[in-house]
Structures are given as structure tokens and as C-alpha cells.
Scaffold this motif. Structure first.
Motif, PDB file in Angstrom:
ATOM      1  N   LYS A   1     -12.042  -0.432   1.194  1.00  0.00           N
ATOM      2  CA  LYS A   1     -11.988   0.713   2.159  1.00  0.00           C
ATOM      3  C   LYS A   1     -13.216   1.583   2.283  1.00  0.00           C
ATOM      4  O   LYS A   1     -13.977   1.570   1.290  1.00  0.00           O
TER       5      LYS A   1
ATOM      6  N   GLU B   1       0.950  -1.180   0.059  1.00  0.00           N
ATOM      7  CA  GLU B   1       0.089   0.116   0.277  1.00  0.00           C
ATOM      8  C   GLU B   1       0.977   1.299  -0.055  1.00  0.00           C
ATOM      9  O   GLU B   1       1.940   1.189   0.699  1.00  0.00           O
ATOM     10  N   ASP B   2       0.552   2.126  -0.799  1.00  0.00           N
ATOM     11  CA  ASP B   2       1.443   3.369  -0.882  1.00  0.00           C
ATOM     12  C   ASP B   2       0.752   4.661   0.304  1.00  0.00           C
ATOM     13  O   ASP B   2       1.420   5.545   0.090  1.00  0.00           O
ATOM     14  N   GLU B   3      -0.247   4.120   0.694  1.00  0.00           N
ATOM     15  CA  GLU B   3      -0.882   5.380   1.804  1.00  0.00           C
ATOM     16  C   GLU B   3      -0.322   5.124   3.009  1.00  0.00           C
ATOM     17  O   GLU B   3      -0.658   4.041   3.668  1.00  0.00           O
TER      18      GLU B   3
ATOM     19  N   ASP C   1      -3.262  -3.639  -2.023  1.00  0.00           N
ATOM     20  CA  ASP C   1      -4.117  -2.470  -2.468  1.00  0.00           C
ATOM     21  C   ASP C   1      -4.045  -2.430  -4.029  1.00  0.00           C
ATOM     22  O   ASP C   1      -3.130  -2.940  -4.750  1.00  0.00           O
TER      23      ASP C   1
HETATM   24 CA    CA Z   1      -3.314   2.909  -3.007  1.00  0.00          CA
END
Ligand code: CA
Length: 236
Positions: free
Chosen positions: A104, A10-12, A54
Motif C-alpha cells: 500500500k 481487510e479491516d479498513e 492484509d
Molecule cells: Ca489492516
């Protein structure tokens, strides 16, 4: 599964933080990757027990592509994580080899429940080695090496496609397989919408395997979803 290793892709940072907090508190060991390339490296390096993946990722590889790549060398359970909740995305995810799907925003309770369920299923799968020679379901026995099927000791003659459908149901016994999953596994992804096709094969399998094909007890349909091969659970 105390101590299981989980990779979150996940990049968040906010979500990575959240997942890490929740899972660490529950006794899991957590690794993180922020893009697809790093995810594949981490799986190869740490061999985690589960990946939370994700869909929207930076770096040119989305979650589907990462799942595809992972499936080339690993049968690690994958839970897709996404802000999208469309059915089409879900099906794409299953096609790419995902085991489950979380939308989400999700609660920590839901996250933990999904992880537990997927790990349990994968352990059950692992308990039945891939190289096993026979699958049993009630009176039905499938000899995987000879591709022969018997019902209460009598040989049942199946066409090669009927066999493939039954085999796919049998390796996932007591789980509902989506129409699209079955069609893709047996005929290929270009047939994923041909539910009529599948229905006719299910019909002929029932005629060969069920005591009363009009009231099936073995190959059970879940309306609008898919089919399930119902087998008595082995005693614990
Ligand atoms: Ca993402």
C-alpha cells in the motif's frame, strides 16, 4: 478470468471499498472479510479463486497466520496486501504460502495486473494435475512415481536431496524460486538462510544435468534472488 471470485480480507473499509469498486468494474465477483476467522469461513463457504490478504488484521490472527491456516486445506492463490515493504515481511509472506505481494498504497492498474498474473499462474498449475506421473523439461524427464530422472533417455542418479531440489524447481518450471523458498521447501524453514548449502546442491545437479555445467542453460541463477529451471514452453 472474467467472473472470477475474489475475497478481500481487510479491516479498513476504505480499502475494501476501493478494491471492490475496481474489481467489480473489471468483472470480478468480490467478497469481503474483516478478520482472519471470517476469512477462513468465507474461503470454505464461497471457494473463491483468489484471496487478497492484509497482514495487519484485528482479532488475534494476522495475515501470515491466516495464510498458514488456509494452506492447511486449500491451495487458493493468495496476494498479501500490506503497508510494510520490508524484504523480511515479503519473505515471511512467501513462507506462509503467499503467491504475490502488493504494498500500500497501490494503483488500481497494479492491483488488476497482479491479480491477472496470479490467476494465470494458478490456472497453468491447475492444468497440470498434481497427480501427474511425469514432469518434462527439455531432454529431462522426472518420473514422479519412481523418483527416477532421465536426461536424453539416460538415467541420471541423484541423491535424495538433489532429487528434492530438482523436483521443487521442476514443479515451478520457468519461474524464479527465491533461495529462501527452495531452502524452506527442501530442508525446512530453519535452513532458509543457508544459501551456501543450496549452492553446492545446485552445483552437483548441474554437473549431472547440464551439457556444460560452467555455462548452465537449464538451472539458471538469478543473481541475489534464486534459481529457475528453464524449460521450453509447450506449444499453445
Ligand atoms: Ca489492516
Amino acid at each position: 478470468m472474467e467472473g472470477a471470485r475474489v475475497l478481500i480480507v481487510e479491516d479498513e473499509p476504505r480499502i475494501v471499498y476501493l478494491v471492490r469498486e475496481v474489481l467489480t468494474a473489471a468483472g470480478y465477483e468480490v467478497f469481503a472479510a474483516c478478520n482472519g476467522k471470517n476469512a477462513v469461513e468465507q474461503v470454505a463457504l464461497h471457494q473463491p479463486h483468489l484471496v487478497i490478504l492484509d497482514i495487519l488484521l484485528p482479532g488475534g490472527q494476522d495475515g501470515y497466520a491466516v495464510a498458514d491456516r488456509l494452506r492447511e486445506f486449500s491451495d487458493i492463490p493468495i496476494i498479501m496486501l500490506t503497508g510494510k515493504a520490508r524484504e523480511a515481511d515479503m519473505l515471511l509472506g512467501f513462507e506462509a504460502g503467499a503467491d504475490d505481494y502488493i504494498t500500500k498504497p497501490f494503483s488500481s492498474k497494479e492491483l488488476l495486473a497482479r491479480i491477472k498474473a496470479v490467476l494465470k499462474r494458478s490456472r497453468q498449475g491447475a492444468a497440470q494435475p498434481v497427480s501427474r506421473e511425469e514432469i518434462e523439461c527439455g531432454d529431462i524427464r522426472i518420473d514422479l512415481r519412481r523418483r527416477k530422472v532421465t536426461n536424453a533417455g539416460l538415467e541420471v542418479h541423484l541423491t535424495s536431496t538433489e532429487y528434492k531440489v530438482l523436483h521443487e524447481l521442476a514443479v515451478h518450471q520457468n519461474q524464479v524460486l527465491l533461495h529462501e523458498q527452495l531452502l524452506t521447501a527442501v530442508w525446512g524453514s530453519e535452513y532458509r538462510d543457508d544459501c551456501e548449502y543450496l549452492r553446492s546442491y545446485i552445483h552437483s545437479l548441474r554437473k549431472k544435468l547440464e551439457k556444460n555445467p560452467a555455462d548452465p542453460k537449464i538451472i539458471v541463477r538469478c543473481r541475489g534472488v534464486g534459481y529457475c529451471l528453464v524449460c521450453d514452453e509447450a506449444p499453445e
